[in-house]
Write a protein that holds these residues in place. Sequence first.
Motif, short mmCIF file in Angstrom:
data_model
loop_
_atom_site.label_atom_id
_atom_site.label_comp_id
_atom_site.label_asym_id
_atom_site.label_seq_id
_atom_site.Cartn_x
_atom_site.Cartn_y
_atom_site.Cartn_z
N ASP A 100 -0.83 -1.64 0.13
CA ASP A 100 -1.41 -0.92 1.38
C ASP A 100 -1.58 0.69 2.13
OD1 ASP A 100 0.98 -0.69 2.88
OD2 ASP A 100 0.57 -2.02 4.18
N ASP A 220 1.68 -4.68 1.67
CA ASP A 220 1.60 -5.25 2.48
C ASP A 220 1.94 -6.76 2.41
OD1 ASP A 220 0.24 -6.10 4.91
OD2 ASP A 220 -1.32 -6.60 4.16
N ASP A 283 1.28 1.20 7.00
CA ASP A 283 -0.37 1.27 6.42
C ASP A 283 -1.23 2.57 5.88
OD1 ASP A 283 -1.31 1.71 9.10
OD2 ASP A 283 -2.87 -0.10 8.48
#
Length: 416
Positions: A100, A220, A283
């Motif tokens: 991510d 993630d 992220d």
Amino acid sequence: MIARLSTCFLVSLAVFATTTEGATYTPVMLSPGAVPGIGPGVIPSDFVFGKEYTHDRDADAMGGPDPGQIVAWDGIGGAADGIDITLFPRPTYSPDAQIDAIANHNDALFTRLREDRSHLIFSHDDFLTLYSPSSTGGPPTITSGFSIPPVGPIPLSGGGVIGGAAELSVETAGAFGPSVQTLWAAPAMINGMASLRDIDGVELWGPEHPSADSDKYSIDLDIMTGGPAAPPTSVWNLSGTPYIDLPTIVAAVEAVLGPIPPTAYLPLAGGDQLRDLEAFNLDALMVRDVFGSIDTFDRSADGIESGDQIIFSIRQIVDPADMTGYYATGSELFVLDATTGPLGTTYLFHGGHFWSKAYADLALRVGPGGPLQNSSGVIDINAIESVGNQVVPEPGTLLLMALALASLFACRRAST
């Protein structure tokens, strides 16, 4: 105009097409030493070399599910499979995982971005939590899982009109006048061979495919990467070793936003919630590693000047008890320095403003007339990079251009 001509010369100097699993990719062939140049204009995506992206969920160049796959893109719709992190084992966390965030250990325009002299490229998550305070003084209405469209326009409360979740947007640098936020690259430019829904990682200015330079990444969810022998990892080296652990990221965010309250949580698909340490998930990422090994986050040699640095964002964390609706909007951009450590964490200053929680709440709510209509929700930044206004060739290429132009001028004079 001269800068644009030099860029065109480099781009057209030698271009050929390659095919990987059916996805036609056209490399931008540049002479060694070409670098991004800084200026008020925004360079088009097809002029930028070494472009990579990741999709949520991870997919190959043709759009098929492929955990750990990074994709090269040419800016004119062609794409090809790039680095696959599953080929680089992690001793402390072996399962296939979804990427991510991606970066290079020395992102080309990291320092210029911090100086507010290069332009910020960003994308945002398609997953959004809406917050609606009660008009009667009762509890607010929280709606998690709202989907932002893959394609814009997405009007924002600050006046920007950006791209959707499958697009890349840009905020221009504040050094050259009033900053604007607008679309930079549409899905047809990023990958015309696949149906894109959510771009969640971007890396620019590396070598052209089949080479690549995304050697830092995040998984993630961060909390899932822990184990008996090691804490969870927020940033990984391509070599498979941890670069920055989750407790460091938590301490950095809490140094700016304050301790996460017990009312705050990270909403997950299906209605699950993560709280406390588990709610933090890096992220979006840029990296400047210039001290010691590129696989370690090092202080400067004297322990005084800046050390290795990252710019990062975390996923949106909801807090029904907060008047904004969030503990973290997900669009705060933090700067962490290895020398000062988590307690020295600051917001990124770019576009003439700090990328703070207050700014996000003021300027990054989806505006009236957009996909949320009159509901209230802040976008969640999930990919960051930077561009300038041109590509600057190496001195030898400039000399060749000058000789070619001089020769052309002499030929024209001789013919008259």
